[in-house]
Design an enzyme around this catalytic site. Structure first.
Site, mmCIF file in Angstrom:
data_model
loop_
_atom_site.group_PDB
_atom_site.id
_atom_site.type_symbol
_atom_site.label_atom_id
_atom_site.label_comp_id
_atom_site.label_asym_id
_atom_site.label_seq_id
_atom_site.Cartn_x
_atom_site.Cartn_y
_atom_site.Cartn_z
ATOM 1 N N ARG A 155 42.144 33.637 37.310
ATOM 2 C CA ARG A 155 40.893 34.435 36.631
ATOM 3 C C ARG A 155 39.850 34.509 37.290
ATOM 4 N NH1 ARG A 155 43.098 35.519 31.897
ATOM 5 N NH2 ARG A 155 44.567 33.895 30.953
ATOM 6 N N HIS B 114 41.945 41.815 47.010
ATOM 7 C CA HIS B 114 42.339 41.510 45.712
ATOM 8 C C HIS B 114 41.970 42.506 44.903
ATOM 9 C CE1 HIS B 114 37.991 41.006 46.936
ATOM 10 N NE2 HIS B 114 37.811 41.279 45.449
HETATM 11 P P1 5GP Z 1 34.631 41.784 44.861
HETATM 12 O O1 5GP Z 1 33.265 42.264 44.976
HETATM 13 O O2 5GP Z 1 34.890 41.255 46.446
HETATM 14 O O3 5GP Z 1 35.488 43.120 44.827
HETATM 15 O O4 5GP Z 1 35.148 40.822 43.691
HETATM 16 C C1 5GP Z 1 35.030 39.502 44.160
HETATM 17 C C2 5GP Z 1 35.304 38.716 42.830
HETATM 18 O O5 5GP Z 1 35.460 37.496 43.058
HETATM 19 C C3 5GP Z 1 34.006 38.827 42.026
HETATM 20 O O6 5GP Z 1 34.546 39.428 40.670
HETATM 21 C C4 5GP Z 1 33.805 37.251 41.805
HETATM 22 O O7 5GP Z 1 33.389 37.301 40.460
HETATM 23 C C5 5GP Z 1 34.920 36.740 41.996
HETATM 24 N N1 5GP Z 1 34.731 35.203 42.665
HETATM 25 C C6 5GP Z 1 33.692 34.793 43.422
HETATM 26 N N2 5GP Z 1 33.917 33.586 43.855
HETATM 27 C C7 5GP Z 1 35.008 33.010 43.060
HETATM 28 C C8 5GP Z 1 35.721 31.828 42.894
HETATM 29 O O8 5GP Z 1 35.091 30.697 43.699
HETATM 30 N N3 5GP Z 1 36.827 31.836 42.097
HETATM 31 C C9 5GP Z 1 37.239 32.857 41.245
HETATM 32 N N4 5GP Z 1 38.192 32.576 40.651
HETATM 33 N N5 5GP Z 1 36.527 34.265 41.444
HETATM 34 C C10 5GP Z 1 35.581 34.182 42.181
#
Ligand code: 5GP
Ligand code: ZN
Length: 120
Positions: free
Chosen positions: A31, A102
């Site tokens: 999550r 991701h």
């Molecule tokens: P991006 O902007 O790279 O597509 O998304 C990164 C996502 O990782 C964000 O939605 C953020 O909330 C999530 N995220 C950042 N740090 C952590 C963490 O330590 N644990 C989890 N489960 N999600 C994280």
């Protein structure tokens, strides 16, 4: 292959806690720490690839496994009936913040327009 200073490699290694909802030999789904919808799950390959383009070029079968895990989580979370959104933010314009590829699986409520505002 993992990258020691990569946040999601550290989650895969169990060094940083996460709420895991599905694990396969090659993928992990957990999550999002800051959910943007009632269901917000991140699906990663355990092996480190920076983004979806690098993953698709380097190991297309693994890219397919990430999609299969995302679909299985969508089913587990009851999203197949009403639908969901699956997205890979990529690079600066895509708003990518964590450079371990991701998929964001979002659902559980109407998600609104694809983008907050049109940039066309
Ligand atoms: P991006 O902007 O790279 O597509 O998304 C990164 C996502 O990782 C964000 O939605 C953020 O909330 C999530 N995220 C950042 N740090 C952590 C963490 O330590 N644990 C989890 N489960 N999600 C994280
Ligand atoms: Zn990584």
């Amino acid at each position: 292959m993992s990258t020691p200073d990569c946040l999601f490699c550290r989650i895969v290694a169990g060094e940083i806690p996460a709420t895991v909802v599905r694990e396969t030999p090659t993928t992990l789904a957990f999550r999002d720490i800051d959910p943007k919808a009632p269901v917000h799950v991140l699906i990663v390959p355990k092996e480190h690839y920076a983004d979806v383009a690098t993953l698709a070029a380097g190991d297309p079968a693994l890219a397919g496994e990430v999609l299969a895990t995302a679909a299985a989580v969508a089913e587990d979370e009851g999203l197949l009936g009403d639908g969901f959104r699956l997205m890979f933010n990529t690079g600066a314009y895509g708003g990518q913040e964590v450079f371990h590829v991701h998929a964001h699986l979002l659902g559980g409520a109407p998600l609104g327009p694809m983008l907050a505002r049109s940039v066309a």
